[in-house]
Design an enzyme around this catalytic site. Structure first.
Site, PDB file in Angstrom:
ATOM      1  N   HIS A  28       3.933 -33.850  -4.492  1.00  0.00           N
ATOM      2  CA  HIS A  28       4.570 -33.388  -3.263  1.00  0.00           C
ATOM      3  C   HIS A  28       5.960 -32.835  -3.556  1.00  0.00           C
ATOM      4  O   HIS A  28       6.943 -33.580  -3.567  1.00  0.00           O
ATOM      5  CB  HIS A  28       4.686 -34.555  -2.280  1.00  0.00           C
ATOM      6  CG  HIS A  28       3.369 -35.178  -1.945  1.00  0.00           C
ATOM      7  ND1 HIS A  28       2.690 -35.993  -2.823  1.00  0.00           N
ATOM      8  CD2 HIS A  28       2.606 -35.096  -0.834  1.00  0.00           C
ATOM      9  CE1 HIS A  28       1.549 -36.392  -2.263  1.00  0.00           C
ATOM     10  NE2 HIS A  28       1.478 -35.866  -1.051  1.00  0.00           N
ATOM     11  N   LEU A 118       2.728 -44.705   5.019  1.00  0.00           N
ATOM     12  CA  LEU A 118       3.922 -44.351   5.796  1.00  0.00           C
ATOM     13  C   LEU A 118       4.287 -45.447   6.786  1.00  0.00           C
ATOM     14  O   LEU A 118       3.419 -46.102   7.359  1.00  0.00           O
ATOM     15  CB  LEU A 118       3.700 -43.007   6.498  1.00  0.00           C
ATOM     16  CG  LEU A 118       3.700 -41.828   5.524  1.00  0.00           C
ATOM     17  CD1 LEU A 118       3.060 -40.589   6.165  1.00  0.00           C
ATOM     18  CD2 LEU A 118       5.107 -41.510   5.043  1.00  0.00           C
ATOM     19  N   ASP A 157       9.144 -37.676   8.946  1.00  0.00           N
ATOM     20  CA  ASP A 157       8.415 -37.535  10.219  1.00  0.00           C
ATOM     21  C   ASP A 157       7.258 -38.527  10.276  1.00  0.00           C
ATOM     22  O   ASP A 157       7.033 -39.192  11.280  1.00  0.00           O
ATOM     23  CB  ASP A 157       7.837 -36.117  10.343  1.00  0.00           C
ATOM     24  CG  ASP A 157       8.911 -35.051  10.415  1.00  0.00           C
ATOM     25  OD1 ASP A 157       9.830 -35.184  11.249  1.00  0.00           O
ATOM     26  OD2 ASP A 157       8.847 -34.086   9.625  1.00  0.00           O
ATOM     27  N   ILE A 189       7.897 -30.643   9.497  1.00  0.00           N
ATOM     28  CA  ILE A 189       6.586 -30.335   8.912  1.00  0.00           C
ATOM     29  C   ILE A 189       5.994 -31.641   8.397  1.00  0.00           C
ATOM     30  O   ILE A 189       6.692 -32.432   7.760  1.00  0.00           O
ATOM     31  CB  ILE A 189       6.728 -29.371   7.702  1.00  0.00           C
ATOM     32  CG1 ILE A 189       7.267 -28.000   8.126  1.00  0.00           C
ATOM     33  CG2 ILE A 189       5.414 -29.223   6.942  1.00  0.00           C
ATOM     34  CD1 ILE A 189       6.291 -27.120   8.867  1.00  0.00           C
ATOM     35  N   HIS A 263       4.152 -29.220   1.296  1.00  0.00           N
ATOM     36  CA  HIS A 263       4.192 -30.678   1.436  1.00  0.00           C
ATOM     37  C   HIS A 263       3.519 -31.401   0.269  1.00  0.00           C
ATOM     38  O   HIS A 263       4.149 -32.222  -0.385  1.00  0.00           O
ATOM     39  CB  HIS A 263       3.545 -31.113   2.754  1.00  0.00           C
ATOM     40  CG  HIS A 263       3.098 -32.538   2.736  1.00  0.00           C
ATOM     41  ND1 HIS A 263       3.959 -33.584   2.951  1.00  0.00           N
ATOM     42  CD2 HIS A 263       1.890 -33.097   2.464  1.00  0.00           C
ATOM     43  CE1 HIS A 263       3.300 -34.720   2.823  1.00  0.00           C
ATOM     44  NE2 HIS A 263       2.039 -34.454   2.528  1.00  0.00           N
ATOM     45  N   ARG A 358      -2.793 -77.059  11.684  1.00  0.00           N
ATOM     46  CA  ARG A 358      -1.552 -76.360  12.057  1.00  0.00           C
ATOM     47  C   ARG A 358      -0.445 -77.383  12.319  1.00  0.00           C
ATOM     48  O   ARG A 358       0.719 -77.140  12.011  1.00  0.00           O
ATOM     49  CB  ARG A 358      -1.751 -75.463  13.283  1.00  0.00           C
ATOM     50  CG  ARG A 358      -2.108 -76.217  14.534  1.00  0.00           C
ATOM     51  CD  ARG A 358      -2.102 -75.344  15.783  1.00  0.00           C
ATOM     52  NE  ARG A 358      -2.710 -76.064  16.885  1.00  0.00           N
ATOM     53  CZ  ARG A 358      -2.452 -75.868  18.160  1.00  0.00           C
ATOM     54  NH1 ARG A 358      -1.596 -74.941  18.522  1.00  0.00           N
ATOM     55  NH2 ARG A 358      -3.055 -76.560  19.102  1.00  0.00           N
ATOM     56  N   GLU A 427       3.781 -58.013  14.903  1.00  0.00           N
ATOM     57  CA  GLU A 427       3.140 -58.484  13.672  1.00  0.00           C
ATOM     58  C   GLU A 427       3.258 -57.476  12.541  1.00  0.00           C
ATOM     59  O   GLU A 427       3.463 -57.845  11.380  1.00  0.00           O
ATOM     60  CB  GLU A 427       1.656 -58.793  13.909  1.00  0.00           C
ATOM     61  CG  GLU A 427       1.386 -59.966  14.835  1.00  0.00           C
ATOM     62  CD  GLU A 427       1.400 -59.572  16.312  1.00  0.00           C
ATOM     63  OE1 GLU A 427       1.693 -58.392  16.619  1.00  0.00           O
ATOM     64  OE2 GLU A 427       1.126 -60.450  17.158  1.00  0.00           O
ATOM     65  N   PHE A 453      -4.918 -62.052  14.287  1.00  0.00           N
ATOM     66  CA  PHE A 453      -3.976 -60.934  14.253  1.00  0.00           C
ATOM     67  C   PHE A 453      -3.465 -60.634  12.850  1.00  0.00           C
ATOM     68  O   PHE A 453      -2.584 -59.790  12.680  1.00  0.00           O
ATOM     69  CB  PHE A 453      -2.834 -61.176  15.242  1.00  0.00           C
ATOM     70  CG  PHE A 453      -3.335 -61.440  16.635  1.00  0.00           C
ATOM     71  CD1 PHE A 453      -4.340 -60.633  17.181  1.00  0.00           C
ATOM     72  CD2 PHE A 453      -2.863 -62.494  17.397  1.00  0.00           C
ATOM     73  CE1 PHE A 453      -4.852 -60.880  18.453  1.00  0.00           C
ATOM     74  CE2 PHE A 453      -3.372 -62.745  18.670  1.00  0.00           C
ATOM     75  CZ  PHE A 453      -4.370 -61.938  19.201  1.00  0.00           C
ATOM     76  N   HIS A 489      -9.858 -63.397  20.513  1.00  0.00           N
ATOM     77  CA  HIS A 489      -8.933 -64.273  19.789  1.00  0.00           C
ATOM     78  C   HIS A 489      -9.626 -65.115  18.726  1.00  0.00           C
ATOM     79  O   HIS A 489      -8.989 -65.960  18.107  1.00  0.00           O
ATOM     80  CB  HIS A 489      -8.211 -65.203  20.775  1.00  0.00           C
ATOM     81  CG  HIS A 489      -7.126 -64.519  21.548  1.00  0.00           C
ATOM     82  ND1 HIS A 489      -7.343 -63.348  22.230  1.00  0.00           N
ATOM     83  CD2 HIS A 489      -5.820 -64.833  21.714  1.00  0.00           C
ATOM     84  CE1 HIS A 489      -6.210 -62.976  22.809  1.00  0.00           C
ATOM     85  NE2 HIS A 489      -5.272 -63.856  22.511  1.00  0.00           N
ATOM     86  N   ARG A 536      -6.642 -74.813  14.978  1.00  0.00           N
ATOM     87  CA  ARG A 536      -5.989 -75.188  16.237  1.00  0.00           C
ATOM     88  C   ARG A 536      -6.410 -76.607  16.622  1.00  0.00           C
ATOM     89  O   ARG A 536      -5.621 -77.390  17.122  1.00  0.00           O
ATOM     90  CB  ARG A 536      -6.421 -74.215  17.337  1.00  0.00           C
ATOM     91  CG  ARG A 536      -5.971 -74.669  18.710  1.00  0.00           C
ATOM     92  CD  ARG A 536      -6.489 -73.754  19.809  1.00  0.00           C
ATOM     93  NE  ARG A 536      -5.921 -74.150  21.082  1.00  0.00           N
ATOM     94  CZ  ARG A 536      -6.633 -74.456  22.163  1.00  0.00           C
ATOM     95  NH1 ARG A 536      -7.961 -74.390  22.125  1.00  0.00           N
ATOM     96  NH2 ARG A 536      -6.046 -74.812  23.278  1.00  0.00           N
TER      97      ARG A 536
HETATM   98  C1  LIG Z   1      -0.280 -44.614   6.765  1.00  0.00           C
HETATM   99  C2  LIG Z   1      -0.425 -43.273   6.133  1.00  0.00           C
HETATM  100  N1  LIG Z   1      -1.188 -42.358   6.743  1.00  0.00           N
HETATM  101  C3  LIG Z   1      -1.382 -41.146   6.173  1.00  0.00           C
HETATM  102  C4  LIG Z   1      -0.815 -40.846   4.980  1.00  0.00           C
HETATM  103  C5  LIG Z   1      -1.091 -39.526   4.307  1.00  0.00           C
HETATM  104  N2  LIG Z   1       0.117 -38.703   4.365  1.00  0.00           N
HETATM  105  C6  LIG Z   1       0.926 -38.609   3.324  1.00  0.00           C
HETATM  106  S1  LIG Z   1       2.296 -37.735   3.681  1.00  0.00           S
HETATM  107  C7  LIG Z   1       1.766 -37.452   5.275  1.00  0.00           C
HETATM  108  C8  LIG Z   1       2.595 -36.753   6.281  1.00  0.00           C
HETATM  109  C9  LIG Z   1       3.753 -36.190   5.731  1.00  0.00           C
HETATM  110  O1  LIG Z   1       4.649 -35.732   6.690  1.00  0.00           O
HETATM  111  P1  LIG Z   1       6.149 -36.123   6.552  1.00  0.00           P
HETATM  112  O2  LIG Z   1       6.262 -37.569   6.674  1.00  0.00           O
HETATM  113  O3  LIG Z   1       6.887 -35.279   7.504  1.00  0.00           O
HETATM  114  O4  LIG Z   1       6.517 -35.720   5.070  1.00  0.00           O
HETATM  115  P2  LIG Z   1       6.892 -34.271   4.541  1.00  0.00           P
HETATM  116  O5  LIG Z   1       5.824 -33.339   4.986  1.00  0.00           O
HETATM  117  O6  LIG Z   1       8.189 -33.963   5.136  1.00  0.00           O
HETATM  118  O7  LIG Z   1       6.919 -34.420   3.074  1.00  0.00           O
HETATM  119  C10 LIG Z   1       0.547 -38.034   5.478  1.00  0.00           C
HETATM  120  C11 LIG Z   1      -0.186 -37.957   6.748  1.00  0.00           C
HETATM  121  C12 LIG Z   1      -0.015 -41.841   4.382  1.00  0.00           C
HETATM  122  N3  LIG Z   1       0.582 -41.657   3.212  1.00  0.00           N
HETATM  123  N4  LIG Z   1       0.183 -43.022   4.991  1.00  0.00           N
END
Ligand SMILES: Cc1ncc(C[n+]2csc(CCOP(=O)(O)OP(=O)(O)O)c2C)c(N)n1
Length: 683
Positions: A28, A118, A157, A189, A263, A358, A427, A453, A489, A536
């Site tokens: 990237h 992410l 983003d 983006i 990207h 518990r 959580e 959960f 639950h 529980r």
């Molecule tokens: C939980 C999760 N879902 C999906 C992805 C796949 N993924 C990697 S980067 C990205 C989006 C990137 O957008 P941004 O965060 O704006 O990064 P940029 O394009 O600016 O590098 C996605 C969907 C991931 N890494 N983690």
């Protein structure tokens, strides 16, 4: 010259990242190209770090939450002088390299946390800031700020779109974590689209509302503006900070800047050429690091060594004045348990009426906590149910908040020295924060909710296992035995799902004494996360003069009680609340002249670690009829019961009714176990 040297350095970051992705044919480049100026300002003008000692206790923590931009981090680590030579940059994303696709803690010096999914890094940083605030409150003394660092992060983003970031931001805002500073890479983006299609909220207003300090930098190439913003963020001590920087993904690429093609794919040879031309960079050689740029970056080494030396001096003065506290701090940061931490842990007397595991857990936890100051944690708004309150050990809250007798306060006052973390109903971010606390060091973190959960925590639990962090999860209400709350639950597949995570230890203790041993194991387990699954409902406290010692839990499975003749016709295996059931079934079978061995099997993972001889002694190959009983999905049990065995489990959702009725209706009765055992023996 100053300005052009800055530009040279910034372009060095960009081009190292571009060349590494190009060579790997994967990665990237876009985010590093846009973020290079911000990273340059942060790393060379603010970040307190010593590239020669990435584990210096009081370094600033840095989290690249947008882990896909890993080449940005590797470039910074290499350039500023970490043990990450250029050959490693050239081996980006290759087998056995220290530059994997996404940053991995433990693999690359200077990588504080594993990121890629992410939003998780966002939550980790909050945990690191919690750890810093707590340790500072505990160990600093007037004139001796030995814990005094920031947690910085870069979030994208994608990070801000993920729900976990909303939870984590809300928690950080509530806790007023003033030393948490995130830079938002606002490049508009993401992977598959411009954010016009997906993400149009006003992030500054959103974070204002969470109680963050927000600033906007309109031009991500304006070094002075970025520097001013970081400076102001550091001065703001009562709120976490978000600096929203307008950047351009793929900055400098004539054909790909501001497009999502920049990207996640190499720019391509032709575009690399055009980009280098546009930025005034020599076309050849790749991986060029101009000497002047390197010299500027490497100033980090002397600056870092000096900063650490000053800290060490301060620390030795502190140690002279406060030797006990200094020793404790060092021990804590090394992850060492203090002597005598386990003195006073109760043994539970036999009790046929029993005690919920518990409840036993709550007693054990409260017996350990006073002697183990590093143990801090809490629940996601479930303390009255999970019994995880540390009585009178204080609530972790900002000193700026009113100390009051609020409902749910655990006693001991409100401050960052408080050891009870009130995560609220969050959580996802609780789990990510636990990872951040453990990764920070100096803390043994625990977090609690209903086993059901754990699904909300799973992504972070997986990362805890991947990072080999000693996080402890207290999951109560561990079966359909919870009763009336009904199928929403009642966990069914959660035990199997947790057991599917490599390196995680799942323990489902049978009674109060197994719970006590499980806690000991969890505390000692500093490089593996441990999940405790607790009932529980009451379960009998077994009379250990009649049954094998609960210490057997450490081996994952043990013979709780053997066939009276010593020659079992079959083996009954139980976990947790079902152990008492198989014990009762054993007695009934004995009345029918069937000899059964009872094995308590609280942890598959620990059993699998045992030598073959031991496993054979518990589950001998010669005894083929084996019946496992567990109020959960049978998946995976075949491995222990074999082709000639059977499993009483649950392959449907539960139901709302009193717990004992649900258990009975789903087949967890002595008669049913006896019947199935007999069937196994062809009777
Ligand atoms: C939980 C999760 N879902 C999906 C992805 C796949 N993924 C990697 S980067 C990205 C989006 C990137 O957008 P941004 O965060 O704006 O990064 P940029 O394009 O600016 O590098 C996605 C969907 C991931 N890494 N983690």
């Amino acid at each position: 010259m100053g300005e052009s040297l800055d530009q040279l350095c910034i372009n060095t970051i960009r081009m190292l990242s571009v060349d590494a992705v190009e060579k790997a044919k994967s990665g990237h480049p876009g985010a590093p190209m846009g973020l290079a100026p911000s990273a340059y300002v942060l790393w060379t003008r603010f970040l307190k770090h010593n590239p020669r000692n990435p584990s210096w206790a009081d370094r600033d923590r840095f989290v690249l939450s947008a882990g896909h931009g890993s080449m940005l981090l590797y470039s910074m680590l290499h350039l500023t002088g970490y043990d990450l030579p250029l050959e490693q940059i050239q081996q980006f994303r290759q087998w056995d390299s220290r530059t994997p696709g996404h940053p991995e803690r433990g693999l690359t010096p200077g990588v504080e946390t594993t990121t890629g999914p992410l939003g998780q890094g966002f939550g980790n940083g909050v945990g690191m800031a919690i750890a810093e605030a707590h340790l500072a409150a505990r160990y600093n003394r007037p004139g001796f700020a030995i814990v005094d660092h920031f947690t910085y992060g870069i979030v994208s983003d994608g990070d801000l779109m993920e729900g976990i970031a909303a939870e984590a931001a809300s928690l950080a805002g509530h806790l007023k974590l003033g030393k948490l500073i995130y830079l938002y890479d606002n490049n508009r983006i993401s992977l598959a689209a411009a954010t016009d299609l997906t993400f149009t909220e006003d992030c500054a207003k959103r974070f204002d509302a969470y109680g963050w300090h927000t600033q906007t930098v309109e031009d991500g190439n304006d070094l002075e503006a970025i520097e001013r913003a970081f400076g102001a963020a550091r001065s703001e001590t009562g709120r976490p900070s978000l600096v929203l920087v307008r950047t351009h993904i793929g900055y400098g690429s004539p054909g790909k800047q501001d497009t999502f093609e920049a990207h996640g794919s190499p720019l391509g040879a032709e575009e690399v050429k055009r980009t280098k031309q546009k930025l005034g960079w020599p076309a050849e050689p790749p991986f060029l690091v101009p000497q002047e740029a390197l010299a500027r970056f490497r100033e980090s080494v002397s600056r870092g060594e000096k900063a650490e030396a000053e800290w060490k001096e301060k620390f030795s003065a502190y140690a002279q004045k406060l030797p006990e506290l200094a020793r404790e701090f060092e021990e804590t940061m090394r992850g060492q348990l203090p002597k005598g931490w386990d003195e006073g842990i109760p043994n539970f007397p036999p009790d046929p009426k029993g005690m919920a595991t518990r409840a036993a857990s709550g007693k054990v936890l409260n017996s350990i906590a006073p002697k183990l100051p590093t143990l801090i944690g809490g629940s996601a708004d479930l303390n009255p149910s999970t019994f995880t309150a540390l009585q009178n050990l204080g609530d972790f809250e900002s000193p700026e908040r009113e100390c009051s007798d609020s409902q749910g306060s655990t006693g001991g006052g409100w401050s960052y020295a408080g050891r009870n973390l009130h995560f609220g109903v969050r959580e996802h971010s609780m789990a990510a924060a636990l990872n951040g606390m453990a990764a920070h060091g100096g803390i043994i973190p625990f977090g609690s909710t209903f086993l059901m959960f754990s699904d909300y925590m799973r992504p972070a639990i997986r990362l805890a296992a991947l990072m080999e962090l000693g996080v402890i999860y207290v999951f109560t209400h561990d079966s359909v035995g919870v009763g009336e709350d009904g199928p929403t639950h009642q966990p069914i597949e959660q035990l199997a799902a947790l057991r599917a995570i490599p390196h995680l230890v799942v323990i489902r203790p049978a009674d109060a004494n197994e719970t006590m041993v499980a806690w000991r194991f969890a505390i000692e387990s500093r490089d593996r996360p441990v999940a405790l699954a607790l009932t529980r409902q009451n379960v009998p406290v077994l009379d250990r003069s009649q049954f094998a010692a609960a210490e057997g839990l450490r081996r994952g499975a043990y013979v709780l009680t053997d066939a009276p003749s010593g020659k079992p016709d079959l083996v009954l295996i139980g976990t947790g609340s079902e152990v008492a059931l198989v014990v009762a079934a054993q007695q009934k079978l004995a009345e029918q002249n069937i000899q059964a061995r009872v094995v308590s099997m609280p942890s598959w993972e620990l059993f699998d670690l045992q030598p073959r001889d031991y496993r054979e002694s518990v589950l001998p190959r010669s005894i083929r009829p084996r019946l496992a009983v567990e109020a959960g999905l049978p998946q995976g049990w075949h491995r222990y019961v074999g082709d000639d065995g059977d499993i009483i489990g649950i392959e449907r959702f539960g139901a709302s009714a009193p717990g004992n009725i649900v258990m009975e209706k789903l087949g967890f009765t002595v008669n049913h176990v006896v019947e199935r055992a007999r069937a196994l023996l062809g009777k």
